[in-house]
Design a protein around this motif. Structure first.
Motif, PDB file in Angstrom:
ATOM      1  N   GLU A  76       1.053  -1.351   0.184  1.00  0.00           N
ATOM      2  CA  GLU A  76      -0.237   0.144   0.487  1.00  0.00           C
ATOM      3  C   GLU A  76       0.580   1.436  -0.058  1.00  0.00           C
ATOM      4  OE1 GLU A  76      -3.213   0.067   2.896  1.00  0.00           O
ATOM      5  OE2 GLU A  76      -3.500  -2.016   2.794  1.00  0.00           O
ATOM      6  N   ARG A  77       2.045   1.021   0.852  1.00  0.00           N
ATOM      7  CA  ARG A  77       2.688   2.658   0.795  1.00  0.00           C
ATOM      8  C   ARG A  77       3.659   2.734  -0.756  1.00  0.00           C
ATOM      9  NH1 ARG A  77       8.401   3.074   4.231  1.00  0.00           N
ATOM     10  NH2 ARG A  77       8.619   5.305   3.678  1.00  0.00           N
ATOM     11  N   ARG A  78       4.069   1.571  -1.314  1.00  0.00           N
ATOM     12  CA  ARG A  78       4.333   2.232  -2.612  1.00  0.00           C
ATOM     13  C   ARG A  78       3.501   2.606  -3.171  1.00  0.00           C
ATOM     14  NH1 ARG A  78       7.714  -2.674  -5.703  1.00  0.00           N
ATOM     15  NH2 ARG A  78       8.540  -1.023  -7.724  1.00  0.00           N
ATOM     16  N   GLU A  79       2.581   1.646  -3.288  1.00  0.00           N
ATOM     17  CA  GLU A  79       1.496   2.410  -4.041  1.00  0.00           C
ATOM     18  C   GLU A  79       0.879   3.877  -4.420  1.00  0.00           C
ATOM     19  OE1 GLU A  79      -1.199   2.636  -7.227  1.00  0.00           O
ATOM     20  OE2 GLU A  79      -0.304   0.864  -7.141  1.00  0.00           O
ATOM     21  N   ALA A  80       0.461   4.141  -3.073  1.00  0.00           N
ATOM     22  CA  ALA A  80       0.416   5.624  -3.148  1.00  0.00           C
ATOM     23  C   ALA A  80       1.770   6.527  -2.572  1.00  0.00           C
ATOM     24  CB  ALA A  80       0.065   5.582  -0.553  1.00  0.00           C
ATOM     25  N   ARG A  81       2.975   5.444  -2.781  1.00  0.00           N
ATOM     26  CA  ARG A  81       3.997   7.023  -3.756  1.00  0.00           C
ATOM     27  C   ARG A  81       3.973   7.200  -4.772  1.00  0.00           C
ATOM     28  NH1 ARG A  81       9.633   4.933  -1.261  1.00  0.00           N
ATOM     29  NH2 ARG A  81      10.472   6.746  -2.072  1.00  0.00           N
ATOM     30  N   ARG A  82       3.530   5.661  -5.620  1.00  0.00           N
ATOM     31  CA  ARG A  82       3.513   5.797  -6.550  1.00  0.00           C
ATOM     32  C   ARG A  82       2.569   7.103  -7.755  1.00  0.00           C
ATOM     33  NH1 ARG A  82       3.409   0.375 -10.329  1.00  0.00           N
ATOM     34  NH2 ARG A  82       5.792   1.193 -10.701  1.00  0.00           N
ATOM     35  N   ALA A  83       1.272   6.240  -6.984  1.00  0.00           N
ATOM     36  CA  ALA A  83      -0.278   7.500  -6.964  1.00  0.00           C
ATOM     37  C   ALA A  83       0.072   9.542  -6.708  1.00  0.00           C
ATOM     38  CB  ALA A  83      -1.155   7.515  -6.356  1.00  0.00           C
ATOM     39  N   ASP A  84       0.956   9.419  -5.851  1.00  0.00           N
ATOM     40  CA  ASP A  84       1.830  10.875  -5.665  1.00  0.00           C
ATOM     41  C   ASP A  84       2.363  11.096  -6.300  1.00  0.00           C
ATOM     42  OD1 ASP A  84       1.994  13.334  -2.903  1.00  0.00           O
ATOM     43  OD2 ASP A  84       4.069  12.417  -3.665  1.00  0.00           O
ATOM     44  N   ALA A  85       3.428  10.410  -7.198  1.00  0.00           N
ATOM     45  CA  ALA A  85       4.516  10.814  -8.279  1.00  0.00           C
ATOM     46  C   ALA A  85       3.876  11.435  -9.128  1.00  0.00           C
ATOM     47  CB  ALA A  85       5.479  10.001  -8.030  1.00  0.00           C
ATOM     48  N   TYR A  86       3.136  10.246  -9.780  1.00  0.00           N
ATOM     49  CA  TYR A  86       2.129  10.216 -11.140  1.00  0.00           C
ATOM     50  C   TYR A  86       1.153  11.782 -10.948  1.00  0.00           C
ATOM     51  CZ  TYR A  86      -1.735   9.498 -14.868  1.00  0.00           C
ATOM     52  OH  TYR A  86      -1.766   9.377 -15.458  1.00  0.00           O
ATOM     53  N   ARG A  87      -0.002  12.169  -9.483  1.00  0.00           N
ATOM     54  CA  ARG A  87       0.083  12.961  -9.513  1.00  0.00           C
ATOM     55  C   ARG A  87       0.986  14.485  -9.892  1.00  0.00           C
ATOM     56  NH1 ARG A  87      -4.331  16.384 -10.433  1.00  0.00           N
ATOM     57  NH2 ARG A  87      -4.871  17.568  -9.130  1.00  0.00           N
ATOM     58  N   LYS A  88       2.052  14.172  -9.248  1.00  0.00           N
ATOM     59  CA  LYS A  88       2.965  16.013  -8.723  1.00  0.00           C
ATOM     60  C   LYS A  88       3.512  15.653 -11.227  1.00  0.00           C
ATOM     61  CE  LYS A  88       4.453  15.046  -4.025  1.00  0.00           C
ATOM     62  NZ  LYS A  88       5.758  14.850  -4.289  1.00  0.00           N
ATOM     63  N   ILE A  89       4.013  14.499 -11.442  1.00  0.00           N
ATOM     64  CA  ILE A  89       3.949  14.187 -13.173  1.00  0.00           C
ATOM     65  C   ILE A  89       2.862  14.943 -13.794  1.00  0.00           C
ATOM     66  CG2 ILE A  89       4.252  13.559 -14.865  1.00  0.00           C
ATOM     67  CD1 ILE A  89       6.124  11.211 -13.104  1.00  0.00           C
ATOM     68  N   GLN A  90       1.841  15.063 -13.278  1.00  0.00           N
ATOM     69  CA  GLN A  90      -0.165  15.523 -14.337  1.00  0.00           C
ATOM     70  C   GLN A  90       0.224  17.063 -14.242  1.00  0.00           C
ATOM     71  OE1 GLN A  90      -2.764  13.245 -12.217  1.00  0.00           O
ATOM     72  NE2 GLN A  90      -3.563  12.890 -14.356  1.00  0.00           N
ATOM     73  N   LEU A  91       0.078  17.269 -12.322  1.00  0.00           N
ATOM     74  CA  LEU A  91       0.229  19.023 -12.470  1.00  0.00           C
ATOM     75  C   LEU A  91       1.705  19.358 -13.067  1.00  0.00           C
ATOM     76  CD1 LEU A  91      -0.639  18.581  -8.258  1.00  0.00           C
ATOM     77  CD2 LEU A  91      -1.931  18.935 -10.326  1.00  0.00           C
ATOM     78  N   GLY A  92       2.934  19.083 -12.581  1.00  0.00           N
ATOM     79  CA  GLY A  92       3.826  19.712 -13.351  1.00  0.00           C
ATOM     80  C   GLY A  92       3.332  19.958 -15.024  1.00  0.00           C
ATOM     81  N   GLY A  93       3.048  19.029 -16.025  1.00  0.00           N
ATOM     82  CA  GLY A  93       2.270  19.133 -17.327  1.00  0.00           C
ATOM     83  C   GLY A  93       1.656  20.400 -17.370  1.00  0.00           C
TER      84      GLY A  93
END
Length: 65
Positions: A3-20
């Motif tokens: 769960e922790r790894r999945e949450a970190r992955r989702a957080d990283a993906y969201r930050k990439i989206q925001l950067g876009g």
């Protein structure tokens, strides 16, 4: 996957989206302090439902380009 790894992955993906979004808005070259100020100002202004609706209309229009 944990769960922790999945949450970190989702957080990283969201930050990439925001950067876009920053890039799409043409703000990538803006100094960080000015960009943050702009975002804070926009967030405060968006508390007004009419302003929030106008922001949403403009954003939706940009996604169609």
């Amino acid at each position: 996957m944990s769960e922790r790894r999945e949450a970190r992955r989702a957080d990283a993906y969201r930050k990439i989206q925001l950067g876009g979004l920053i890039v799409k808005a043409g703000l990538a070259g803006m100094p960080s302090d000015k960009l943050l100020g702009l975002l804070i100002d926009g967030a405060e202004r968006a508390r007004d439902p009419a302003v929030a609706e106008e922001f949403a209309r403009r954003g939706a229009k940009e996604f169609l380009k």
